[in-house]
Write an enzyme that holds these catalytic residues in place. Structure first.
Site: not given
Length: 184
Positions: A116, A112-113
Site C-alpha cells: 500500500h 502487505h502494508e
C-alpha cells in the site's frame, strides 16, 4: 416509522446536523484542549485534518484519550504522539500489541502494508501518506493511513483510480512475494 407518526402535523421538519468541517474541528480541538497543557510539537491543524467525519463528541474523546495517554506515560504535557495514539484508538480500535502472531504473519502483514505504502508514492492524485503500522488494531493486522490536505465533498475520477491502485497494493505485494494472497 409507523405511517401514523409521519402523517401531516407530526414530524413536518427534519433538521440535518452536518459533521464539522476542518476549521470547525480545529476550533473544537482548541476548546477541549484548553483544559490541558500541550507540548510544543502539537499541531491542532494536523489533528483536525486527520479527524474528517468526526463529531464534536468524537473530538472531545480524542483530547481526553490523549491526556490519558500522556498521564500513563508520566508526562505533564500532551504531545502530538499522544493525539496520534488517541485518534488511532478512537477511529480504528485499541492497539493489540500483545496479540500473539507468528513471525511469518508479521512478515506477511509488513509486505502487505508496504505494498500500500509504495503505491502511495506513485499516485499523484492520492491523498498524502501519513502513517504505516503493522501493530494490529481492531480487526486490522496493519494500517496504511493517508491524510487529506483538506476536506473533500466530491472526488475526481483520478482520485478514485489512485485510491483503487493503493488498495490493491497489499494484494499485489502478497502475490509478488508469496505467489498467492491472504485475507489480510
Amino acid at each position: 416509522l409507523d405511517p401514523a407518526l409521519l402523517r401531516p402535523g407530526r414530524f413536518d421538519r427534519q433538521v440535518v446536523v452536518a459533521m464539522p468541517d476542518v476549521r470547525e474541528r480545529e476550533a473544537i480541538l482548541k476548546i477541549h484542549s484548553g483544559r490541558i497543557t500541550l507540548d510544543a510539537d502539537v499541531q491542532l491543524k494536523v489533528i483536525a485534518r486527520a479527524t474528517a467525519g468526526s463529531s464534536g463528541a468524537d473530538i472531545a474523546n480524542i483530547v481526553n484519550e490523549a491526556a490519558l495517554f500522556a498521564g500513563r506515560s508520566g508526562r505533564e504535557t500532551v504531545a502530538m504522539a499522544h493525539f496520534e495514539e488517541a485518534r488511532d484508538k478512537i477511529l480504528m480500535g485499541v492497539a493489540r500489541r500483545s496479540m500473539v502472531m507468528s513471525d511469518e504473519d508479521k512478515k506477511m502483514t509488513a509486505y502487505h502494508e508496504a505494498g500500500h505504502a509504495l503505491l502511495h508514492y506513485s499516485q499523484e492524485k492520492a491523498d498524502p501518506i501519513h502513517k504505516v503500522t503493522i501493530i494490529p488494531r481492531g480487526r486490522a493486522l496493519g494500517v496504511t493511513f493517508s491524510l487529506p490536505e483538506k476536506d473533500q465533498y466530491s472526488r475526481s475520477i483520478g482520485w478514485l483510480k489512485a485510491t483503487l491502485v493503493i488498495l490493491y497494493g497489499g494484494f499485489a505485494a502478497e502475490e509478488l512475494v508469496y505467489g498467492e494472497t491472504t485475507t489480510g
